[in-house]
Design an enzyme around this catalytic site. Structure first.
Site, mmCIF file in Angstrom:
data_model
loop_
_atom_site.group_PDB
_atom_site.id
_atom_site.type_symbol
_atom_site.label_atom_id
_atom_site.label_comp_id
_atom_site.label_asym_id
_atom_site.label_seq_id
_atom_site.Cartn_x
_atom_site.Cartn_y
_atom_site.Cartn_z
ATOM 1 N N ARG A 73 0.832 -1.192 0.000
ATOM 2 C CA ARG A 73 0.000 0.000 0.000
ATOM 3 C C ARG A 73 0.870 1.246 0.000
ATOM 4 O O ARG A 73 1.967 1.258 0.545
ATOM 5 C CB ARG A 73 -0.910 0.031 1.235
ATOM 6 N N TYR A 201 -1.776 -3.387 -6.725
ATOM 7 C CA TYR A 201 -1.507 -4.073 -5.462
ATOM 8 C C TYR A 201 -2.731 -4.101 -4.537
ATOM 9 O O TYR A 201 -3.406 -3.069 -4.360
ATOM 10 C CB TYR A 201 -0.332 -3.403 -4.707
ATOM 11 N N LYS A 210 -9.775 -2.369 1.925
ATOM 12 C CA LYS A 210 -9.509 -1.235 2.805
ATOM 13 C C LYS A 210 -10.265 0.014 2.350
ATOM 14 O O LYS A 210 -10.760 0.782 3.170
ATOM 15 C CB LYS A 210 -8.000 -0.955 2.875
ATOM 16 N N HIS A 230 -10.401 -2.534 11.619
ATOM 17 C CA HIS A 230 -9.319 -3.385 11.097
ATOM 18 C C HIS A 230 -9.102 -4.537 12.088
ATOM 19 O O HIS A 230 -8.101 -4.582 12.794
ATOM 20 C CB HIS A 230 -8.058 -2.524 10.966
ATOM 21 N N SER A 252 -1.182 -3.525 10.298
ATOM 22 C CA SER A 252 -0.837 -4.410 9.193
ATOM 23 C C SER A 252 0.436 -5.197 9.500
ATOM 24 O O SER A 252 1.409 -4.637 10.009
ATOM 25 C CB SER A 252 -0.625 -3.580 7.936
ATOM 26 N N CYS A 254 0.991 -7.449 11.725
ATOM 27 C CA CYS A 254 1.292 -7.598 13.151
ATOM 28 C C CYS A 254 0.584 -8.796 13.776
ATOM 29 O O CYS A 254 0.427 -8.857 15.001
ATOM 30 C CB CYS A 254 0.947 -6.324 13.901
ATOM 31 N N ASP A 277 -9.212 -9.722 8.952
ATOM 32 C CA ASP A 277 -8.741 -8.365 8.616
ATOM 33 C C ASP A 277 -9.762 -7.273 8.902
ATOM 34 O O ASP A 277 -9.382 -6.210 9.365
ATOM 35 C CB ASP A 277 -8.342 -8.311 7.136
ATOM 36 N N ARG A 374 2.365 -12.053 -0.659
ATOM 37 C CA ARG A 374 1.087 -12.427 -0.060
ATOM 38 C C ARG A 374 0.415 -13.563 -0.818
ATOM 39 O O ARG A 374 0.797 -13.902 -1.930
ATOM 40 C CB ARG A 374 0.152 -11.212 -0.053
HETATM 41 P P1 GTP Z 1 -2.177 -7.704 7.374
HETATM 42 O O1 GTP Z 1 -2.670 -8.720 6.429
HETATM 43 O O2 GTP Z 1 -1.131 -6.820 6.786
HETATM 44 O O3 GTP Z 1 -3.273 -6.890 7.969
HETATM 45 O O4 GTP Z 1 -1.347 -8.476 8.516
HETATM 46 P P2 GTP Z 1 -1.741 -9.372 9.786
HETATM 47 O O5 GTP Z 1 -1.986 -8.483 10.944
HETATM 48 O O6 GTP Z 1 -2.800 -10.337 9.415
HETATM 49 O O7 GTP Z 1 -0.393 -10.147 10.127
HETATM 50 P P3 GTP Z 1 0.033 -11.690 9.962
HETATM 51 O O8 GTP Z 1 -0.730 -12.612 10.850
HETATM 52 O O9 GTP Z 1 0.037 -12.015 8.523
HETATM 53 O O10 GTP Z 1 1.519 -11.640 10.512
HETATM 54 C C1 GTP Z 1 2.500 -10.776 9.997
HETATM 55 C C2 GTP Z 1 3.887 -11.261 10.343
HETATM 56 O O11 GTP Z 1 4.030 -11.366 11.756
HETATM 57 C C3 GTP Z 1 4.177 -12.659 9.778
HETATM 58 O O12 GTP Z 1 5.476 -12.672 9.267
HETATM 59 C C4 GTP Z 1 4.035 -13.552 10.965
HETATM 60 O O13 GTP Z 1 4.803 -14.707 10.828
HETATM 61 C C5 GTP Z 1 4.446 -12.673 12.141
HETATM 62 N N1 GTP Z 1 3.737 -13.040 13.395
HETATM 63 C C6 GTP Z 1 2.421 -13.297 13.541
HETATM 64 N N2 GTP Z 1 2.107 -13.626 14.811
HETATM 65 C C7 GTP Z 1 3.265 -13.583 15.512
HETATM 66 C C8 GTP Z 1 3.595 -13.835 16.899
HETATM 67 O O14 GTP Z 1 2.760 -14.165 17.735
HETATM 68 N N3 GTP Z 1 4.900 -13.664 17.244
HETATM 69 C C9 GTP Z 1 5.856 -13.282 16.319
HETATM 70 N N4 GTP Z 1 7.103 -13.149 16.744
HETATM 71 N N5 GTP Z 1 5.585 -13.068 15.018
HETATM 72 C C10 GTP Z 1 4.303 -13.197 14.611
HETATM 73 C C1 SPV Z 2 -2.901 -4.506 5.293
HETATM 74 O O1 SPV Z 2 -1.964 -3.858 4.819
HETATM 75 O O2 SPV Z 2 -3.406 -4.239 6.416
HETATM 76 C C2 SPV Z 2 -3.468 -5.639 4.538
HETATM 77 C C3 SPV Z 2 -3.083 -5.789 3.156
HETATM 78 O O3 SPV Z 2 -4.302 -6.369 5.058
HETATM 79 S S1 SPV Z 2 -3.914 -4.641 2.139
HETATM 80 O O4 SPV Z 2 -5.057 -5.323 1.544
HETATM 81 O O5 SPV Z 2 -3.004 -4.228 1.126
HETATM 82 O O6 SPV Z 2 -4.385 -3.537 2.923
HETATM 83 MN MN MN Z 3 -4.829 -5.649 7.147
#
Ligand code: GTP
Ligand code: SPV
Ligand code: MN
Length: 596
Positions: A73, A201, A210, A230, A252, A254, A277, A374
């Protein structure tokens, strides 16, 4: 004379001048045809849009490589075009709607010449849900068309719902020439319109996600008395068989997707997935907060996803139904024709192409898969999908969790004293930035409710709306804060994270049920350590204490940063948040007096 929808499509076609217009019906047969087009006809950077992956190991899966400048983004190119700047607030880019439209009209003129305009009618939310919205996106990208079919309920039902009415959410999207200097993602909240050009993207191009379901929907929610957040939605089944529903907001990349599909290490506990999400939160007739996930797919971060960290996602990705699965900007294992990213396997495959399709080796100094690579996959393939997922009413939420990526300062988990304090915790949260957006990674920034890039209006008004929502509920959900990412002096994570986060969820559920006590510290209530179920874990000595430590100096810096952040909103910031700020400051002063 056609319907308002037909007329709108024609008007946009006169502007964009596509070679042909194709109305998508959302069928399985059509998805195959679109994939074929992406495999053979439509090109990006001189090569086909899709590459077919090993169909035995990754059924119905395809790899997409985006333009190298178009991998995340772009918050600096994202605008919220309210009639006045104040309504957008200090945290949004703003442009006068008339000026924005002139700019976009110039960029959009003839941009689909020689291309196909896909008309995508889709629902955000289950068609039978009173909260669902009918939308139409126009796009000239077959990748976007296929992605939208995974992420939304596309087809006839949306068209039927729109019928002859003007009441549909409009999205105009073109990849344009992919020049970042001619890239804009613009929102016109009063017209339910999103206009995006120059990017293919995810969050910039899948306009139901979003752009509509957060930026525009948050504005609708402000006026109509609901919240667009979110947040993930999960159900936690306890050994007794009852299920507690929780919504959780993290910035994002996290940890939302991982938490949404967590496989519990604790006997008798199970996590049911409803969303990873976005959540729309409405107050039901019974005064409780009900959540629906308007989406039907995951657009998840690939790096770090593995059998070890997220086995349910691995099952989802390999389930192979009639929904295609797309991988975007991962690496490619040349020998096996499989997608690859860091963390997927313990050893790095010997022959890889990087995310741009170049032969890769360790000397590159750059990861083979893009850090924001992704996958796009249907939620219906998820083995832990809750039977309530398609419930038009949604599920009743008992707890809200805010979480962030904080290598210091913030405890593993704490509970707010009440709703108002919980809103302060959400409003003052900060997180270290990630590769999900184009900016410097690892910088601490205030990201209220994980909505900084997604709130479609002045965040001061948004905070007031949150406070007001709480007043309308006789028993509002309890609000918690979690931080899986605290590190020790050597930079190692203090907490195991991933599936072990279940232990924190268990405490939260027990707090909701009134089954365990807590200890008060200046920032909120934390668990008595003996109440945390750590059975079977080997936690090094001293780590737990460090995970819950409140360091006075670190919190002084924190307070200072919160103050600066809040001050940008001037008088518009609800006084309740300043009250909470000063109360926290006082509690921290007491802490230092006690320990002297
Ligand atoms: P968006 O799709 O961008 O909104 O992201 P999200 O909040 O769904 O994050 P996601 O679960 O995809 O995790 C993002 C990154 O953080 C990945 O590389 C994970 O492996 C890492 N991660 C997720 N949970 C944990 C955790 O509990 N501990 C650690 N150390 N890393 C984590
Ligand atoms: C984020 O960035 O929080 C995502 C991916 O979940 S996007 O759809 O690009 O916003
Ligand atoms: Mn997100």
């Amino acid at each position: 004379m056609g319907t308002p929808l037909e007329e709108w499509v024609e008007e946009q076609a006169r502007l964009t001048q596509p070679e042909r217009i194709y109305w998508c019906d959302g069928s399985e047969e059509e998805a195959h045809r679109l994939i074929e087009i992406g495999l053979k006809e439509e090109k990006l950077c001189g090569r086909p849009v899709f590459h077919e992956l090993n169909q035995k190991l990754w059924p119905n899966s395809y790899l997409h490589r985006s333009h190298p400048t178009d991998v995340a983004r772009t918050e600096h190119l994202t605008f919220v075009c309210h009639p006045d700047r104040e309504t957008a607030g200090p945290t949004n880019n703003w442009m006068d709607p008339k000026e924005a439209k002139e700019l976009l009209t110039n960029l959009t003129k003839g941009c689909m010449k020689g291309r196909t305009m896909y008309v995508l009618p889709y629902m955000m939310g289950h068609p039978n849900s009173p909260y669902a919205r009918a939308c139409v996106q126009l796009t000239d990208s077959v990748y976007v068309a296929v992605s939208m079919r995974i992420m939304t309920r596309m087809g006839k039902q949306a068209l039927e719902r729109i019928g002859n009415s003007e009441d549909f959410v409009r999205g105009l999207h073109s990849i344009g020439d992919l020049d970042p200097n001619r890239r804009f993602i613009m929102h016109f909240p009063d017209e339910n319109l999103v206009w995006s050009i120059g990017s293919g993207y995810g969050g910039n191009a899948l306009l139901g996600k979003k752009c509509f379901s957060l930026r525009i929907a948050s504005w609708l929610g402000y006026h109509q008395g609901w919240l667009a957040e979110h947040m993930i939605i999960i159900g936690i089944e306890a050994p007794e068989g009852d299920i507690t529903y929780i919504a959780a907001a993290f910035p994002s990349a996290c940890g939302k997707t991982n938490l949404a599909m967590l496989e519990s290490p604790l006997t008798g506990y199970k996590v049911w997935t409803l969303g990873d999400d976005i959540a729309w939160l409405n107050i039901g007739h019974d005064g409780r907060l009900y959540a629906i996930n308007p989406e039907t797919g995951f657009f998840g971060v690939a790096p770090g996803t593995s059998e070890k960290t997220n086995p349910n996602m691995m099952r989802t990705l390999k389930a192979g139904t009639f929904y295609p699965t797309l991988f975007t900007n991962t690496a490619l294992n040349v020998e096996t024709n499989e997608p690859w990213w860091d963390g997927l396997t313990e050893t790095v495959p010997s022959r890889l192409l990087d995310w741009q399709g170049r032969p890769w080796d360790l000397s590159f100094g750059e990861k083979a898969a893009h850090p924001n690579s992704r996958f796009t996959v249907s939620i219906y393939q998820c083995p832990t999908l809750s039977p309530e997922f398609d419930n038009p009413k949604g599920v009743p939420i008992s707890a809200i969790i805010f979480g962030a990526r904080r290598s210091a300062t913030v405890p593993l988990v704490y509970e707010s004293f009440n709703w108002q304090h919980g809103v302060f915790i959400g409003a003052s949260m900060a997180s270290e930035t990630t590769p999900a957006a184009v900016h410097q990674v690892g910088v601490l920034r205030r990201d209220p409710m994980a909505m900084l890039p997604f709130c479609g209006y002045n965040m001061a008004d948004y905070f007031r709306h949150w406070l007001e929502m709480g007043r309308r509920m006789p028993n509002p959900p309890k609000i918690f804060f979690v931080n899986w990412f605290r590190k020790d002096e050597s930079g190692e994570f203090l907490w195991l994270g991933f599936s072990e986060n279940m232990r924190v969820l268990k405490w939260i559920v027990e707090r909701v049920k009134g089954k365990v006590g807590s200890r008060e510290i200046p920032v909120g209530f934390v668990p008595h350590l003996e109440d945390l179920d750590l059975e079977g874990l080997k936690i090094p000595n001293g780590h737990l204490e460090k995970l819950f430590a409140v360091n006075y100096d670190e919190w002084q810096t924190e307070l200072e940063d919160i103050r600066k952040f809040f001050e940008q909103f001037g008088d518009r910031l609800p006084t309740e948040l300043w009250q909470e700020y000063h109360a926290l400051k006082k509690r921290l002063e007491r802490l230092v007096r006690c320990s002297m």
